[in-house]
Design an enzyme around this catalytic site. Structure first.
Site, mmCIF file in Angstrom:
data_model
loop_
_atom_site.group_PDB
_atom_site.id
_atom_site.type_symbol
_atom_site.label_atom_id
_atom_site.label_comp_id
_atom_site.label_asym_id
_atom_site.label_seq_id
_atom_site.Cartn_x
_atom_site.Cartn_y
_atom_site.Cartn_z
ATOM 1 N N GLN A 1 -44.781 2.908 -58.613
ATOM 2 C CA GLN A 1 -45.496 2.232 -57.527
ATOM 3 C C GLN A 1 -45.915 3.259 -56.493
ATOM 4 O O GLN A 1 -45.071 4.090 -56.144
ATOM 5 C CB GLN A 1 -44.589 1.161 -56.892
ATOM 6 C CG GLN A 1 -44.446 -0.050 -57.783
ATOM 7 C CD GLN A 1 -43.649 -1.185 -57.167
ATOM 8 O OE1 GLN A 1 -43.395 -2.163 -57.834
ATOM 9 N NE2 GLN A 1 -43.251 -1.069 -55.929
ATOM 10 N N ASN B 1 -34.173 -10.607 -48.556
ATOM 11 C CA ASN B 1 -35.441 -11.200 -49.034
ATOM 12 C C ASN B 1 -35.260 -12.029 -50.303
ATOM 13 O O ASN B 1 -36.216 -12.248 -51.034
ATOM 14 C CB ASN B 1 -36.502 -10.109 -49.215
ATOM 15 C CG ASN B 1 -36.022 -8.976 -50.096
ATOM 16 O OD1 ASN B 1 -35.046 -9.126 -50.822
ATOM 17 N ND2 ASN B 1 -36.712 -7.851 -50.057
ATOM 18 N N HIS C 1 -46.617 -5.392 -55.255
ATOM 19 C CA HIS C 1 -45.219 -5.678 -54.915
ATOM 20 C C HIS C 1 -45.130 -6.223 -53.481
ATOM 21 O O HIS C 1 -45.066 -5.451 -52.530
ATOM 22 C CB HIS C 1 -44.402 -4.385 -55.051
ATOM 23 C CG HIS C 1 -42.934 -4.609 -55.009
ATOM 24 N ND1 HIS C 1 -42.028 -3.634 -55.353
ATOM 25 C CD2 HIS C 1 -42.181 -5.687 -54.677
ATOM 26 C CE1 HIS C 1 -40.801 -4.102 -55.232
ATOM 27 N NE2 HIS C 1 -40.870 -5.349 -54.801
ATOM 28 N N ARG D 1 -37.678 -5.451 -61.503
ATOM 29 C CA ARG D 1 -38.230 -4.090 -61.455
ATOM 30 C C ARG D 1 -39.113 -3.873 -62.674
ATOM 31 O O ARG D 1 -38.752 -4.271 -63.792
ATOM 32 C CB ARG D 1 -37.114 -3.030 -61.456
ATOM 33 C CG ARG D 1 -36.403 -2.860 -60.121
ATOM 34 C CD ARG D 1 -37.315 -2.322 -59.020
ATOM 35 N NE ARG D 1 -36.640 -2.253 -57.744
ATOM 36 C CZ ARG D 1 -36.741 -3.150 -56.754
ATOM 37 N NH1 ARG D 1 -37.511 -4.212 -56.885
ATOM 38 N NH2 ARG D 1 -36.083 -2.980 -55.625
HETATM 39 P P1 NAD Z 1 -27.493 -9.408 -56.884
HETATM 40 O O1 NAD Z 1 -26.720 -8.153 -56.732
HETATM 41 O O2 NAD Z 1 -27.154 -10.577 -56.025
HETATM 42 O O3 NAD Z 1 -27.422 -9.897 -58.407
HETATM 43 C C1 NAD Z 1 -27.632 -9.070 -59.483
HETATM 44 C C2 NAD Z 1 -27.083 -9.759 -60.725
HETATM 45 O O4 NAD Z 1 -27.546 -9.070 -61.887
HETATM 46 C C3 NAD Z 1 -25.550 -9.747 -60.798
HETATM 47 O O5 NAD Z 1 -25.081 -11.062 -61.005
HETATM 48 C C4 NAD Z 1 -25.264 -8.859 -62.010
HETATM 49 O O6 NAD Z 1 -24.081 -9.228 -62.693
HETATM 50 C C5 NAD Z 1 -26.509 -9.111 -62.844
HETATM 51 N N1 NAD Z 1 -26.782 -8.099 -63.867
HETATM 52 C C6 NAD Z 1 -26.831 -6.763 -63.719
HETATM 53 N N2 NAD Z 1 -27.121 -6.174 -64.895
HETATM 54 C C7 NAD Z 1 -27.288 -7.169 -65.799
HETATM 55 C C8 NAD Z 1 -27.595 -7.181 -67.184
HETATM 56 N N3 NAD Z 1 -27.771 -6.056 -67.879
HETATM 57 N N4 NAD Z 1 -27.684 -8.383 -67.803
HETATM 58 C C9 NAD Z 1 -27.469 -9.532 -67.116
HETATM 59 N N5 NAD Z 1 -27.158 -9.567 -65.816
HETATM 60 C C10 NAD Z 1 -27.077 -8.390 -65.151
HETATM 61 O O7 NAD Z 1 -29.022 -9.003 -56.690
HETATM 62 P P2 NAD Z 1 -30.238 -9.894 -56.193
HETATM 63 O O8 NAD Z 1 -30.254 -9.938 -54.707
HETATM 64 O O9 NAD Z 1 -30.255 -11.174 -56.955
HETATM 65 O O10 NAD Z 1 -31.458 -8.962 -56.642
HETATM 66 C C11 NAD Z 1 -31.649 -8.636 -58.006
HETATM 67 C C12 NAD Z 1 -32.735 -7.597 -58.139
HETATM 68 O O11 NAD Z 1 -33.993 -8.167 -57.784
HETATM 69 C C13 NAD Z 1 -32.612 -6.385 -57.198
HETATM 70 O O12 NAD Z 1 -31.708 -5.425 -57.679
HETATM 71 C C14 NAD Z 1 -34.020 -5.872 -57.170
HETATM 72 O O13 NAD Z 1 -34.250 -4.975 -58.235
HETATM 73 C C15 NAD Z 1 -34.863 -7.128 -57.375
HETATM 74 N N6 NAD Z 1 -35.554 -7.525 -56.127
HETATM 75 C C16 NAD Z 1 -36.918 -7.551 -56.113
HETATM 76 C C17 NAD Z 1 -37.593 -7.877 -54.944
HETATM 77 C C18 NAD Z 1 -39.100 -7.942 -54.894
HETATM 78 O O14 NAD Z 1 -39.673 -7.853 -53.812
HETATM 79 N N7 NAD Z 1 -39.770 -8.112 -56.010
HETATM 80 C C19 NAD Z 1 -36.871 -8.140 -53.770
HETATM 81 C C20 NAD Z 1 -35.477 -8.168 -53.830
HETATM 82 C C21 NAD Z 1 -34.828 -7.831 -55.014
#
Ligand code: NAD
Length: 398
Positions: free
Chosen positions: A320, A152, A344, A291
């Protein structure tokens, strides 16, 4: 109309699965000895899920998995009841082998729940983001925690861009004004800007963060910045025209708009508190679809009320469903706007649901067949993290 006719003429797999199972009572099961119990905690779809079978992530439509699992002799329990010691989740987790949940209605798989789940082998996230599972406890028990990586990320990136525009252009108060029968251009225009020539920064440039910046490229921002301990490929940096800043506070001090795209982990929990927000430009906009718990809820509401932030928006909360009195529901900036919160749903568009339902099935199928999982889907396995996304840490010695 066309799509309705098409779907009516040729039912989708999920519709077939739904038709096959919708007459069965809730929690109906066909357990056979030695077969596993799969427990799914999903959100309530009510009449919407009955009318729209593509709402696969609901209790009613069960990710389209019931027939497939039961034909193989497995027991499939689906519920939305996840709070309190007497919840259906607590009742069934004691002998479930697989627990599925979604970030939209997260089953908080705490250490306590993991400890009493004597048969538990795998926690699967139908979506992206597995912070609702206590990953330390999961590692200690050697559980597999897997999610449908990438399923997503476009859906969320589009929502981020929408929310940024919504805030910067002061859309919500403008819409509320016309719905209330009023007309006052100056009242809205005093809080409305162009995105062009503004500095936008992302905290994390993973799959979502990268897609957000790619989409923002078309808006001719002054600069696109990012902060992440993992650098983007230089070729991609060039394509997007973005620049890495190694110090978070330094990046925040330069941004008119900040978007948070990091997973929730020990390193990001409560990260955006009063102190960090004080390093942002006065009157900046903050968008969080990552989050809710990455931001301190009261510090965000205070920053909006004082004008330190001009706007805050996103779709993620903690916990949530959000309690009725959660401060983010009603918070406003001094001009009476600046709130672009939604429930959400950014990652659960109908398009995304097809992808995460299919991906969940794929993870279970590999599990049943004893096959290796698709590596990007694995968060923790065999007692260790399989991804670098949940914070920087040394790989455990094997
Ligand atoms: P991903 O694994 O592709 O990327 C995560 C990135 O975060 C990585 O590059 C990592 O190095 C970086 N990171 C982690 N901790 C960090 C920090 N302290 N400072 C800076 N960078 C940091 O993940 P993604 O697919 O891009 O998703 C990211 C997050 O988005 C998910 O873990 C989830 O919590 C959230 N998300 C929300 C929804 C929604 O419906 N709102 C849907 C999908 C994902």
């Amino acid at each position: 109309i066309a799509s309705t006719i098409n779907r009516a003429a040729r039912p989708t797999v999920s519709q077939l699965a739904h038709q096959a199972t919708s007459s069965l009572p809730r929690n109906f099961s066909t357990t056979t000895p030695n077969n596993m119990k799969v427990l799914a905690v999903l959100y309530e779809g009510g009449k919407h899920a009955v009318e729209e079978s593509r709402l696969l992530g609901t209790v009613q439509n069960e990710l389209g998995l019931r027939k497939w699992l039961e034909d193989q002799g497995h027991e499939y329990i689906v519920t939305s009841d996840k709070e309190g010691a007497n919840s259906e989740l607590d009742k069934h987790i004691v002998d479930a082998e697989i627990v599925i949940s979604t970030p939209f209605h997260p089953a908080y798989i705490t250490r306590e729940r993991i400890e009493k789940a004597k048969n538990l082998k795998a926690c699967i996230t139908a979506g992206v983001g597995s912070d609702h599972v206590d990953l330390t406890a999961a590692n200690e028990k050697g559980l597999l925690v897997a999610e449908v990586t990438g399923s997503n990320v476009v859906s969320v990136a589009e929502h981020v861009v929408m929310t940024i525009l919504n805030l910067v252009r002061n859309f919500v108060p403008a819409h509320e004004q016309v719905m209330a029968g009023n007309w006052n251009v100056a009242e809205i225009a005093r809080g409305a800007f162009d995105l062009e020539n503004k500095v936008v920064g992302t905290v994390a440039i993973g799959r979502i963060g990268e897609r957000v910046l790619r989409r923002l490229k078309a808006f001719d921002c002054k600069e696109l910045l990012y902060f992440d301990y993992q650098a983007l490929d230089p070729q991609k940096e060039k394509e997007i025209g973005c620049r890495r800043i190694n110090d978070l506070k330094e990046m925040l001090s330069q941004c008119d708009v900040v978007t948070i795209n990091a997973p929730l982990s020990e390193s990001t929990k409560g990260m955006f508190n009063k102190e960090l927000i004080s390093h942002m430009k006065k009157g900046a906009f903050l968008v969080n679809t990552a989050r809710g718990a990455i931001c301190n809820e009261n510090d965000i509401a205070d920053a909006l009320a004082s004008g330190q932030l001009s706007g805050y928006g996103g779709d993620v909360w903690y916990p949530q469903p959000a309690p009725k009195d959660h401060p983010w529901r009603k918070m406003r900036n001094p001009l009476g706007g600046g709130n672009a919160m939604t429930p959400h749903y950014s990652g659960t568009t109908l398009d995304a649901q097809i992808r995460y339902a299919q991906g969940t099935k794929d993870i279970i199928e590999r599990y049943i067949k004893g096959e290796e999982q698709n590596p990007p889907d694995v968060i923790v396995e065999k007692g260790d993290y399989a991804t670098k996304a949940y914070g920087q840490r040394e790989k455990k010695k094997q």
